[in-house]
Design a protein around this motif. Structure first.
Motif: not given
Length: 69
Positions: A31-32, A34-35, A37-39, A42
């Motif tokens: 989960e971390l 994935a977060e 990667t998204e950040l 962005s």
């Protein structure tokens, strides 16, 4: 950051292969990552928008003066 993210993924994969991760820890790390990667995605998008808008290099006089104080 991409290189750092890849290093994190490799380290997690290595721990997973060795069997040193508890199932809950593995889920949390996934989960971390994935977060992160998204950040990163962005952040890149926001940087592009700022550069396109021309505000990246232009600074108002009032803002410049406030920063120098």
């Amino acid at each position: 950051m991409t290189e750092k993210l890849e290093q994190y993924k490799e380290r997690v994969d290595l721990l997973r292969e060795k069997g040193e991760l508890a199932p809950d820890t593995e889920i949390l790390l996934a989960e971390l990552l994935a977060e992160l990667t998204e950040l990163e995605r962005s952040n890149k998008a926001l940087r592009r928008v700022i550069l396109k808008s021309g505000q990246g290099s232009a600074m108002s006089t009032r803002l410049r003066e406030a920063l120098y104080e």
